[in-house]
Design an enzyme around this catalytic site. Structure first.
Site, PDB file in Angstrom:
ATOM      1  N   ARG A  11      57.363 -39.383  -5.740  1.00 48.40           N
ATOM      2  CA  ARG A  11      57.433 -39.885  -4.379  1.00 48.40           C
ATOM      3  C   ARG A  11      57.090 -41.379  -4.397  1.00 48.40           C
ATOM      4  NH1 ARG A  11      52.994 -36.518  -1.694  1.00 48.40           N
ATOM      5  NH2 ARG A  11      53.498 -37.792   0.126  1.00 48.40           N
ATOM      6  N   SER A  13      54.905 -43.093  -2.320  1.00 50.83           N
ATOM      7  CA  SER A  13      53.638 -43.566  -1.769  1.00 50.83           C
ATOM      8  C   SER A  13      52.852 -44.308  -2.848  1.00 50.83           C
ATOM      9  CB  SER A  13      52.815 -42.388  -1.254  1.00 50.83           C
ATOM     10  OG  SER A  13      52.302 -41.628  -2.335  1.00 50.83           O
ATOM     11  N   LYS A  85      47.771 -30.250  -5.972  1.00 50.64           N
ATOM     12  CA  LYS A  85      47.455 -29.475  -4.769  1.00 50.64           C
ATOM     13  C   LYS A  85      48.622 -29.454  -3.775  1.00 50.64           C
ATOM     14  CE  LYS A  85      45.157 -32.921  -1.828  1.00 50.64           C
ATOM     15  NZ  LYS A  85      43.949 -33.197  -1.029  1.00 50.64           N
ATOM     16  N   ASP A  86      49.628 -30.320  -3.974  1.00 48.40           N
ATOM     17  CA  ASP A  86      50.812 -30.314  -3.118  1.00 48.40           C
ATOM     18  C   ASP A  86      51.841 -29.269  -3.529  1.00 48.40           C
ATOM     19  OD1 ASP A  86      49.855 -32.392  -1.590  1.00 48.40           O
ATOM     20  OD2 ASP A  86      50.999 -33.941  -2.634  1.00 48.40           O
ATOM     21  N   SER A 131      44.467 -31.498   6.849  1.00 50.84           N
ATOM     22  CA  SER A 131      44.243 -30.278   6.066  1.00 50.84           C
ATOM     23  C   SER A 131      43.574 -29.206   6.906  1.00 50.84           C
ATOM     24  CB  SER A 131      43.367 -30.612   4.851  1.00 50.84           C
ATOM     25  OG  SER A 131      42.721 -29.478   4.347  1.00 50.84           O
ATOM     26  N   LEU A 132      44.178 -28.014   6.968  1.00 48.23           N
ATOM     27  CA  LEU A 132      43.544 -26.908   7.692  1.00 48.23           C
ATOM     28  C   LEU A 132      42.232 -26.506   7.033  1.00 48.23           C
ATOM     29  CD1 LEU A 132      46.276 -24.417   8.917  1.00 48.23           C
ATOM     30  CD2 LEU A 132      45.190 -26.306  10.113  1.00 48.23           C
ATOM     31  N   ARG A 133      42.154 -26.632   5.713  1.00 50.83           N
ATOM     32  CA  ARG A 133      40.896 -26.319   5.022  1.00 50.83           C
ATOM     33  C   ARG A 133      39.796 -27.266   5.485  1.00 50.83           C
ATOM     34  NH1 ARG A 133      38.365 -29.000   1.007  1.00 50.83           N
ATOM     35  NH2 ARG A 133      40.202 -30.341   0.861  1.00 50.83           N
ATOM     36  N   ARG A 134      40.079 -28.565   5.467  1.00 54.37           N
ATOM     37  CA  ARG A 134      39.072 -29.528   5.904  1.00 54.37           C
ATOM     38  C   ARG A 134      38.723 -29.325   7.374  1.00 54.37           C
ATOM     39  NH1 ARG A 134      42.198 -34.220   2.777  1.00 54.37           N
ATOM     40  NH2 ARG A 134      41.205 -34.053   0.721  1.00 54.37           N
ATOM     41  N   ARG A 151      47.801 -37.306  10.141  1.00 51.24           N
ATOM     42  CA  ARG A 151      48.571 -37.449   8.908  1.00 51.24           C
ATOM     43  C   ARG A 151      48.901 -38.911   8.634  1.00 51.24           C
ATOM     44  NH1 ARG A 151      53.724 -34.500   8.315  1.00 51.24           N
ATOM     45  NH2 ARG A 151      53.426 -35.233   6.185  1.00 51.24           N
ATOM     46  N   GLY A 152      49.486 -39.147   7.443  1.00 54.45           N
ATOM     47  CA  GLY A 152      49.886 -40.496   7.061  1.00 54.45           C
ATOM     48  C   GLY A 152      49.363 -40.854   5.686  1.00 54.45           C
ATOM     49  N   VAL A 154      47.266 -43.017   2.831  1.00 60.56           N
ATOM     50  CA  VAL A 154      45.849 -43.362   2.817  1.00 60.56           C
ATOM     51  C   VAL A 154      45.572 -44.598   3.664  1.00 60.56           C
ATOM     52  CG1 VAL A 154      43.977 -44.205   1.347  1.00 60.56           C
ATOM     53  CG2 VAL A 154      45.353 -42.249   0.600  1.00 60.56           C
ATOM     54  N   THR A 156      47.312 -45.912   6.023  1.00 56.93           N
ATOM     55  CA  THR A 156      47.591 -45.659   7.434  1.00 56.93           C
ATOM     56  C   THR A 156      46.412 -44.969   8.093  1.00 56.93           C
ATOM     57  OG1 THR A 156      49.948 -45.434   6.940  1.00 56.93           O
ATOM     58  CG2 THR A 156      49.182 -44.531   9.039  1.00 56.93           C
ATOM     59  N   ARG A 157      45.850 -43.974   7.407  1.00 60.86           N
ATOM     60  CA  ARG A 157      44.709 -43.249   7.983  1.00 60.86           C
ATOM     61  C   ARG A 157      43.493 -44.161   8.106  1.00 60.86           C
ATOM     62  NH1 ARG A 157      44.953 -37.212   5.226  1.00 60.86           N
ATOM     63  NH2 ARG A 157      47.137 -37.303   4.626  1.00 60.86           N
ATOM     64  N   CYS A 244      50.127 -23.970   3.881  1.00 58.66           N
ATOM     65  CA  CYS A 244      49.469 -24.916   4.777  1.00 58.66           C
ATOM     66  C   CYS A 244      48.998 -24.249   6.063  1.00 58.66           C
ATOM     67  CB  CYS A 244      50.428 -26.068   5.095  1.00 58.66           C
ATOM     68  SG  CYS A 244      50.721 -27.120   3.666  1.00 58.66           S
TER      69      CYS A 244
END
Length: 309
Positions: A11, A13, A85-86, A131-134, A151-152, A154, A156-157, A244
């Protein structure tokens, strides 16, 4: 004798490119080759293009991998580099995860604007995470906070945080380190209270089954302990139909002979939590992960996932 450069898919990014360059550099050093023998091919994925909705709403983890996998199967790439993890637990026929780089720090990093520690945020503060986990773990520890999808990339966040759109956010410390931004976190969260996602901190390489030339190339940089640990974690995830839409945490540690795994599943509100721990021979990493997944599913009961999925 290889005369054309190996084509490495990634990717676009900054983090994905850093991971692809690390893979290229490790391969060049391991085989005594010039970096020019590896061409980094950047592809845009649906997950990169769609940033205004939660992954669970638009198709899950495969959105970060499909375009790369299509090119792998078509022969346009020799292998692809991913954040492990993706990766969905089920890969397309003909592909496999053939190598893993040494794992980075698995901890989650909290970056706070209103307070430096998650525990010290004021009541009703807003925390953003994709993340739903977080999200579930935040709600478990601080049910008074407002948790939003965020989302976005690093940068951007971090920009949104600086602008005041949220009072805090969480990112994988491994990614920040790979970007040279290890000074950004205001707190590193204890994995005992805030366990990582399965495969967090690991870089994996995906290639075609039966491609002996590529398999021999990649074997030189495959980190056995990381490979075993992530294999265990992915089996745990697979037994729970991990996606997810399911808050699942899992972390395995292999010393080359023995492997210890701990896992957790939560409801999205963080109110109900189940834990599991198991250990055994590292050579049986996948069996241990599958066994842990079956055991925690039985502990949670048949209605645990269906009641909120």
């Amino acid at each position: 004798m290889q005369t054309k450069p190996f084509r490495i898919g990634t990717r676009g990014s900054p983090l994905a490119l850093a991971q692809a360059h690390e893979t290229r550099d490790r391969l060049a050093a391991a085989h005594g080759l010039s970096p020019e023998m590896f061409e980094i091919v950047v592809l845009s994925t649906a997950g990169d293009r769609i940033t205004d909705r939660a992954l669970s709403e638009i198709g899950g983890k495969g959105l970060f991998t499909q375009e790369l996998e299509d090119q792998l199967l078509a022969g346009g790439l020799d292998f692809a580099v991913h954040s492990a993890k993706d990766m969905p637990t089920r890969l397309p026929d003909g592909l496999h995860l053939s190598a893993f780089l040494p794992r980075e720090d698995v901890r989650d990093a909290f970056i706070g604007r209103a307070a430096s520690r998650l525990a010290d945020l004021p009541e009703n503060a807003t925390v953003g995470s994709s993340s739903l986990r977080r999200q579930a773990l935040i709600r478990r520890l601080r049910p008074d906070l407002s948790v939003i999808t965020y989302r976005g990339l690093v940068e951007t966040r971090l920009r949104k945080l600086a602008e005041g759109q949220v009072d805090g956010t969480l990112l994988a410390f491994a990614g920040l380190k790979r970007l040279g931004r290890e000074n950004v976190p205001t707190e590193l969260l204890d994995p005992e209270d805030f366990p990582p996602a399965p495969a967090q901190g690991a870089i994996c390489i995906e290639s075609r089954l039966g491609d002996r030339r590529v398999a021999d190339l990649l074997a030189a940089i495959d980190d056995r302990r990381t490979h075993e640990a992530v294999a265990c974690e992915r089996q745990f995830l697979a037994r729970l139909d991990g996606s997810c839409r399911t808050p699942i945490a899992g972390h395995a540690v292999s010393d080359g002979e023995r492997l210890a795994f701990s896992g957790m599943i939560l409801t999205p509100d963080g109110a109900t939590v189940h834990r599991i721990a198991i250990e055994g021979a590292a050579s049986e990493a996948e069996r241990l992960g599958a066994e842990a997944g079956e055991a925690i599913r039985a502990k949670a009961g048949p209605g645990f996932f269906s009641s909120w999925s």
